[in-house]
Design an enzyme around this catalytic site. Structure first.
Site, mmCIF file in Angstrom:
data_model
loop_
_atom_site.group_PDB
_atom_site.id
_atom_site.type_symbol
_atom_site.label_atom_id
_atom_site.label_comp_id
_atom_site.label_asym_id
_atom_site.label_seq_id
_atom_site.Cartn_x
_atom_site.Cartn_y
_atom_site.Cartn_z
ATOM 1 N N GLU A 1 0.824 -1.220 0.000
ATOM 2 C CA GLU A 1 0.000 0.000 0.000
ATOM 3 C C GLU A 1 0.849 1.257 0.000
ATOM 4 O OE1 GLU A 1 -4.363 -0.959 1.979
ATOM 5 O OE2 GLU A 1 -3.030 0.375 3.039
ATOM 6 N N HIS B 1 8.559 -26.675 -1.561
ATOM 7 C CA HIS B 1 7.960 -27.801 -2.279
ATOM 8 C C HIS B 1 6.817 -27.349 -3.187
ATOM 9 C CE1 HIS B 1 10.205 -30.853 0.115
ATOM 10 N NE2 HIS B 1 10.333 -29.788 0.892
ATOM 11 N N LYS C 1 -14.161 -0.182 -3.840
ATOM 12 C CA LYS C 1 -15.278 0.187 -2.967
ATOM 13 C C LYS C 1 -16.346 0.924 -3.767
ATOM 14 C CE LYS C 1 -12.441 0.816 1.160
ATOM 15 N NZ LYS C 1 -11.902 1.791 2.089
#
Ligand code: PA5
Length: 434
Positions: free
Chosen positions: A287, A308, A422
């Site tokens: 951010e 792995h 948003k």
């Protein structure tokens, strides 16, 4: 006190020219940050939190935590992003790995998290777990208007009021939010909840050393004074530009590596307890730096588990990555590999060794392989996994993030991009005004 150690010898030669050229810029960036003359300088309240947090506030936080610990089997921390990741990182790092599978003990509630997703099953299952149980809520939102925690809080508040009664519920809910504005502030004032203030000048992802992180960490029974002491020592260590300043060195090196084509930083741990430290770190750097078409992409892996799965890519994929490894010098417990007479599994050659000795050789072997494969390797060593080391680590990463963002040429303290989803979501849900 033992301090964390930064080792760059297996990384710096990958971008020697760039590292040298960035010397003055790293001094400038740190000076700009400390003098408060750069972009986003109204969000620098986190810089001196460790040295300036009043003892009275810490004592009040501990008293609130004690009240919740005495009266609850579960404390649910409701928040998202910077309003939950720091607390989760510390609590997860310091907890017994199987804590959630033990029944809650008197005065030792389980700390759970909600409001960090919109999972219908997650919330329904959480409420099922809490049915008939003694629980409390710490609801955290700086803006006081974030949808995810608002949904979770509405559900949990209803449940708590039904189970405990409205009056008792009031003493079991604590709100951490803005001093004056936002729906959560209004609600807390109207209902008479105990509240804590998130300072105006501290952004979410830099807020773990405010009540946002400190109260949930204290609720889990950890020593927030030691956490702040570690952070304070790192605040002092990283105050002035110097060739030894670890935050300045890390910021300078990651910018040098970025300029040399290393666009992805992978935060690596060899201790699964550090998983959420990586999640917190990803938000902090993602951010802060990912803007204006720039920024290192912060990724993370847990080794040896992910050797792995991701090991192949890291060893052999596109050479655009570097690794920052967090290594814990001394595990808290001692556990050895048993000898077996038949040795059918063929591991008697490491019998009687401490498991950590094998882990440390895996770490060394991995570093050698990755460096050979063209992956620069930065190492951060914590003496132990305790509150003091974590306090140092948190402050180190925050400080380096501010310096690094300025070196990159972005405002590390805003997050305009977070609003885009948003707006779309509100429009799709027909929220009035969208
Ligand atoms: O770092 C940030 O600013 C964000 O990640 C916020 O912490 C997150 O969106 C939660 O916001 P709020 O605390 O206002 O609910």
């Amino acid at each position: 006190m033992k301090t964390i150690d930064l080792n760059i010898q297996d990384a710096v030669y990958f971008a020697e020219k760039e590292y040298e050229a960035l010397k003055d810029k790293s001094v400038e960036a740190l000076t700009t940050l400390e003098e408060g003359t750069g972009a986003g300088n109204d969000f620098l309240g986190w810089l001196d939190l460790p040295s300036k947090t009043p003892e009275a506030l810490v004592d009040r936080i501990n008293a609130t935590a004690q009240r919740l610990r005495e009266n609850c089997d579960y404390v649910v921390c409701v928040g998202i992003g910077g309003s939950y990741l720091g607390a989760k990182a510390v609590n997860y790092a310091l907890a017994d790995s199987f804590a959630d599978f033990y029944a809650p003990q008197p005065k030792e509630p389980k700390v759970l998290y909600a409001g960090q997703n919109i999972g219908e099953d997650y919330l329904a299952e959480l409420q099922k777990l809490l049915t008939g149980k003694k629980f409390g809520i710490v609801v955290i939102s700086k803006s006081g208007t974030t949808t995810e925690p608002a949904i979770a809080f509405r559900l949990l508040k209803n449940q708590l009021e039904q189970q405990a009664g409205k009056d008792a519920a009031k003493n079991l809910i604590v709100a951490i939010t803005d001093e004056k504005k936002g729906a959560l502030r209004t609600m807390a004032n109207e209902e008479g909840y105990e509240t804590y203030v998130i300072p105006d000048n501290v952004g979410g992802r830099f807020s773990v050393l405010t009540p946002v992180g400190l109260l949930p960490i204290a609720c889990a029974g950890h020593d927030i004074k030691k956490l702040l002491a570690g952070a304070k020592d790192m605040e002092n260590t990283t105050l002035h530009p110097s060739p030894e300043n670890p935050a300045q060195i890390y910021a300078r090196l990651r910018n040098a590596l970025y300029q040399s084509g290393k666009k992805i930083e992978i935060l690596v741990n060899f201790d699964p307890k550090l998983h959420y430290v990586s999640e917190w770190w990803k938000q902090l750097y993602g951010e802060s730096e990912g803007k204006d078409g720039k920024g290192i992409f912060p990724a993370s892996v847990d080794f040896t588990t992910d050797l792995h799965s991701m090991g192949q890519w890291i060893q052999d994929g596109e050479r655009t990555i570097f690794e920052t490894v967090i290594s814990v010098k001394k595990p808290a417990l001692t556990h050895r590999i048993p000898m077996n007479a038949s040795d059918l599994d063929g591991i008697n050659y490491i019998a009687d060794k401490r498991i950590d000795e094998v882990n440390k050789m895996a770490e060394l072997g991995t570093k050698m392989a990755h460096v050979d494969g063209g992956v620069p390797n930065i190492k951060i060593e914590l003496p132990e996994l305790d509150e003091y080391s974590l306090g140092q680590l948190i402050y180190f990463f925050e400080k380096a993030c501010g310096i690094s963002g300025y070196m990159l040429g972005v405002n590390p303290f805003n997050q305009p991009g977070v609003e885009a989803y948003k707006k779309n979501m509100f429009k799709l849900l027909n929220k009035p005004g969208y």
